[in-house]
Design a protein around this motif. Structure first.
Motif, PDB file in Angstrom:
ATOM      1  N   ILE A  48      94.991 -33.752 132.398  1.00 24.11           N
ATOM      2  CA  ILE A  48      95.633 -32.579 131.843  1.00 24.11           C
ATOM      3  C   ILE A  48      95.303 -31.154 132.325  1.00 24.11           C
ATOM      4  O   ILE A  48      95.395 -30.715 133.527  1.00 24.11           O
ATOM      5  CB  ILE A  48      95.247 -31.696 130.446  1.00 24.11           C
ATOM      6  CG1 ILE A  48      96.728 -33.053 129.279  1.00 24.11           C
ATOM      7  CG2 ILE A  48      96.049 -30.405 130.453  1.00 24.11           C
ATOM      8  CD1 ILE A  48      96.397 -32.914 128.149  1.00 24.11           C
ATOM      9  N   VAL A  49      93.548 -31.426 132.898  1.00 21.57           N
ATOM     10  CA  VAL A  49      93.111 -30.306 133.376  1.00 21.57           C
ATOM     11  C   VAL A  49      93.016 -30.442 135.053  1.00 21.57           C
ATOM     12  O   VAL A  49      92.988 -29.102 135.815  1.00 21.57           O
ATOM     13  CB  VAL A  49      91.400 -30.528 133.142  1.00 21.57           C
ATOM     14  CG1 VAL A  49      90.563 -29.100 133.901  1.00 21.57           C
ATOM     15  CG2 VAL A  49      91.127 -29.895 131.557  1.00 21.57           C
ATOM     16  N   VAL A  50      93.061 -31.692 134.935  1.00 21.67           N
ATOM     17  CA  VAL A  50      92.626 -31.575 136.412  1.00 21.67           C
ATOM     18  C   VAL A  50      94.423 -31.399 137.259  1.00 21.67           C
ATOM     19  O   VAL A  50      94.720 -30.760 138.407  1.00 21.67           O
ATOM     20  CB  VAL A  50      92.125 -33.225 137.044  1.00 21.67           C
ATOM     21  CG1 VAL A  50      92.807 -33.315 138.536  1.00 21.67           C
ATOM     22  CG2 VAL A  50      90.919 -33.085 136.786  1.00 21.67           C
ATOM     23  N   VAL A  51      95.462 -31.517 136.675  1.00 21.43           N
ATOM     24  CA  VAL A  51      96.716 -31.922 137.244  1.00 21.43           C
ATOM     25  C   VAL A  51      97.166 -29.916 137.211  1.00 21.43           C
ATOM     26  O   VAL A  51      97.510 -29.690 138.259  1.00 21.43           O
ATOM     27  CB  VAL A  51      97.631 -32.712 136.482  1.00 21.43           C
ATOM     28  CG1 VAL A  51      99.097 -31.810 136.425  1.00 21.43           C
ATOM     29  CG2 VAL A  51      97.973 -33.157 136.436  1.00 21.43           C
ATOM     30  N   ILE A  52      96.551 -29.496 135.751  1.00 21.01           N
ATOM     31  CA  ILE A  52      97.326 -27.715 135.957  1.00 21.01           C
ATOM     32  C   ILE A  52      95.542 -26.609 136.843  1.00 21.01           C
ATOM     33  O   ILE A  52      97.050 -25.990 137.582  1.00 21.01           O
ATOM     34  CB  ILE A  52      97.087 -27.449 134.684  1.00 21.01           C
ATOM     35  CG1 ILE A  52      97.498 -27.879 133.722  1.00 21.01           C
ATOM     36  CG2 ILE A  52      96.925 -25.777 134.503  1.00 21.01           C
ATOM     37  CD1 ILE A  52      97.499 -27.253 132.498  1.00 21.01           C
ATOM     38  N   PHE A  53      94.633 -27.592 137.404  1.00 26.01           N
ATOM     39  CA  PHE A  53      93.855 -26.596 138.392  1.00 26.01           C
ATOM     40  C   PHE A  53      93.562 -26.982 139.607  1.00 26.01           C
ATOM     41  O   PHE A  53      93.373 -26.463 140.242  1.00 26.01           O
ATOM     42  CB  PHE A  53      92.637 -26.495 137.057  1.00 26.01           C
ATOM     43  CG  PHE A  53      92.573 -25.653 136.335  1.00 26.01           C
ATOM     44  CD1 PHE A  53      92.530 -23.985 136.431  1.00 26.01           C
ATOM     45  CD2 PHE A  53      92.223 -26.324 134.732  1.00 26.01           C
ATOM     46  CE1 PHE A  53      92.203 -23.833 134.972  1.00 26.01           C
ATOM     47  CE2 PHE A  53      92.498 -25.972 133.484  1.00 26.01           C
ATOM     48  CZ  PHE A  53      92.663 -24.036 134.233  1.00 26.01           C
ATOM     49  N   MET A  54      94.779 -27.754 139.541  1.00 27.58           N
ATOM     50  CA  MET A  54      95.087 -28.436 141.376  1.00 27.58           C
ATOM     51  C   MET A  54      96.053 -28.423 142.014  1.00 27.58           C
ATOM     52  O   MET A  54      96.463 -28.007 143.152  1.00 27.58           O
ATOM     53  CB  MET A  54      94.810 -29.623 141.611  1.00 27.58           C
ATOM     54  CG  MET A  54      93.850 -31.090 141.953  1.00 27.58           C
ATOM     55  SD  MET A  54      93.878 -32.265 141.943  1.00 27.58           S
ATOM     56  CE  MET A  54      95.068 -32.772 142.915  1.00 27.58           C
TER      57      MET A  54
END
Length: 481
Positions: free
Chosen positions: A413-419
């Motif tokens: 979730i974090v990677v998807v949003i902050f990428m």
């Protein structure tokens, strides 16, 4: 561009290498129903001249589902492929309900009302600028094909009208057609003359016109049907992770809506209309989940760039193009022919189209006071973080720390949003906009809020009906606020 409709397919097809028939059906299904989502947006969504395409934000959750341990027990590759597709379908359906809820209940409308011209600048700018990795880095994989493509396109659209003064609009409208056709023919000549015969495999894949493999594997006629892989399987973790790209696609689509309105000579999109469009994007994701696609939807950034290049902002044109999308999706051989354009040529087109979208965001600077140091800080910091933060998470995802540690639901979730460059830049700009620039009338004037507030409500500008009113007098049944 058609290329967006085929993302995610290579990873899936590894589980059914010996069953390419179903893999190509999956490939066909990805782009099959984008025409319907496009028509929904044109008639009942934002009513802006935009095209709906597949979103790259869904790649990470889809990859996580493919690699899930619960599918490793299937020894038969085809059975594993089908089970994986059913899991992806269930996750997409869950994400669709999340997106519909945010859109149709007005939650996204309430969030968008906090925006100002200052926060819209990095928001819309990074909608185009954030896709820089699809520009020259992809073009440079075959410079001898990509570079002539971008030179031709810029010359035809920008320089040729100087010698044909009465044909400026004509050059812009046909610049892509001429430049892509000429460059594609040039690439075919290079392929035929065995220039790439002794080149590395990666070079041949990027440069040759006969290595895409789409035409030979695509069926002549194919009509997908609901739940073609079987009943969807629902997993709470997969659905939650899939909500992250749905959230990101809302950010990216909203930036695209603002750019489309800007180039379409419409009033700034009212928050209620944006929320309505977000809800219909969710309906499109629901269709994708039911009909066997592997990605969700987003508004096409390149189409807005094309709108600026051709200066044709008619929703009727989009509706007619949806008819062509129907034809190319049913008669898959023809669609595969156009989708087999070498990627460096597509990247050359992206370099021009994405630049138009980026400049649409910069145009909102005219409503801001650039002499204010707060304005300068917010712009500079949001631009820098919009580039820097996604770069870190991209390196994290492709190697480094992630390769030595197990990943999980929260990590994805974090990677998807902050990428997402758009999401990061918009969140940073909005945070400092709300905390630093709303304290007095002078600060509000510096960020253009005095001018912007009149567009926060649908009825505050009588021109909104001209651009955003629903057809068939549906506005009386579903009024915008």
């Amino acid at each position: 561009m058609a290329r967006s409709n085929y993302i995610g397919v290579p990873a899936l097809s590894t589980h059914s290498w010996h069953h390419c028939f179903d893999s190509k059906h999956n490939c066909s299904s990805n782009g099959r129903w984008k025409w319907l989502s496009t028509l929904f947006q044109s008639f009942f969504g934002t009513r802006l001249p935009i095209v709906v395409v597949g979103s790259y934000a869904y790649l990470i959750p889809v990859t996580s589902i493919i690699q899930a341990s619960r599918y490793t027990s299937y020894s038969d590759p085809y059975e594993r492929f089908v089970r994986t597709m059913r899991g992806i379908q269930g996750a997409l359906i869950g994400a669709a309900f999340f997106q519909c809820t945010i859109g149709f209940l007005g939650l996204w409308r309430n969030a968008v009302r906090f925006l100002s011209p200052l926060s819209v600048v990095p928001y819309v700018t990074f909608t185009g600028l954030g896709l820089y990795h699809l520009g020259f880095p992809m073009l440079a994989k075959c410079v001898e094909v990509g570079l002539p493509g971008i030179i031709l396109m810029v010359f035809i659209s920008q320089f040729l009208p100087r010698y044909l003064e009465s044909k400026r609009s004509l050059c812009g409208r046909f610049s892509i057609l001429f430049s892509v056709s000429i460059t594609w023919l040039f690439a075919q000549l290079l392929t035929s003359t065995t220039v790439y015969k002794h080149k590395p495999e990666n070079t041949q894949i990027s440069c040759r016109t006969d290595r895409a493999g789409l035409i030979s594997t695509a069926p002549w006629i194919y009509l997908p049907y609901p739940f073609q892989w079987g009943s969807p399987t629902f997993n709470a973790g997969d659905a939650i992770v899939m909500m992250a790209p749905a959230f990101v696609s809302l950010f990216e689509s909203t930036g695209t809506f603002f750019a489309a309105a800007r180039y379409g000579s419409a009033t700034p999109v009212p928050p209620s209309v944006i929320s309505r469009g977000a809800g219909w994007l969710g309906i499109g994701v629901l269709l994708n989940g039911c009909l066997g696609s592997v990605t969700g939807n987003t508004a096409s950034v390149e189409n807005v760039g094309l709108l600026a290049l051709t200066r044709v902002g008619s929703r009727r044109v989009i509706q007619i193009s949806a008819g062509f999308m129907i034809f190319f999706s049913i008669f898959a051989k023809f669609g595969a022919f156009f989708a087999s354009v070498p990627l460096p040529i597509v990247a050359a087109v992206y370099c021009v189209l994405f630049s138009f979208v980026s400049s649409a965001g910069l145009s909102f600077l005219q409503f801001c006071n650039l002499n204010s140091f707060k304005t300068k800080f917010i712009l500079g910091f949001s631009f820098f973080m919009g580039l820097s933060v996604p770069q870190y998470f991209r390196e994290y995802f492709h190697g480094g720390w992630r390769s030595a540690h197990p990943t999980g639901l929260f990590s994805d979730i974090v990677v998807v949003i902050f990428m997402s460059h758009t999401t990061v830049a918009a969140l940073v700009a909005l945070f400092f906009d709300l905390t630093l620039c709303r304290e007095n009338d002078e600060s509000r004037k510096d960020i253009g809020l005095n001018w912007w507030e009149k567009f926060s409500f649908y009825k505050s500008d009588v021109r909104n009906d001209e651009f955003y009113a629903l057809p068939f007098r549906l506005n009386k049944l579903f009024p915008s606020i």
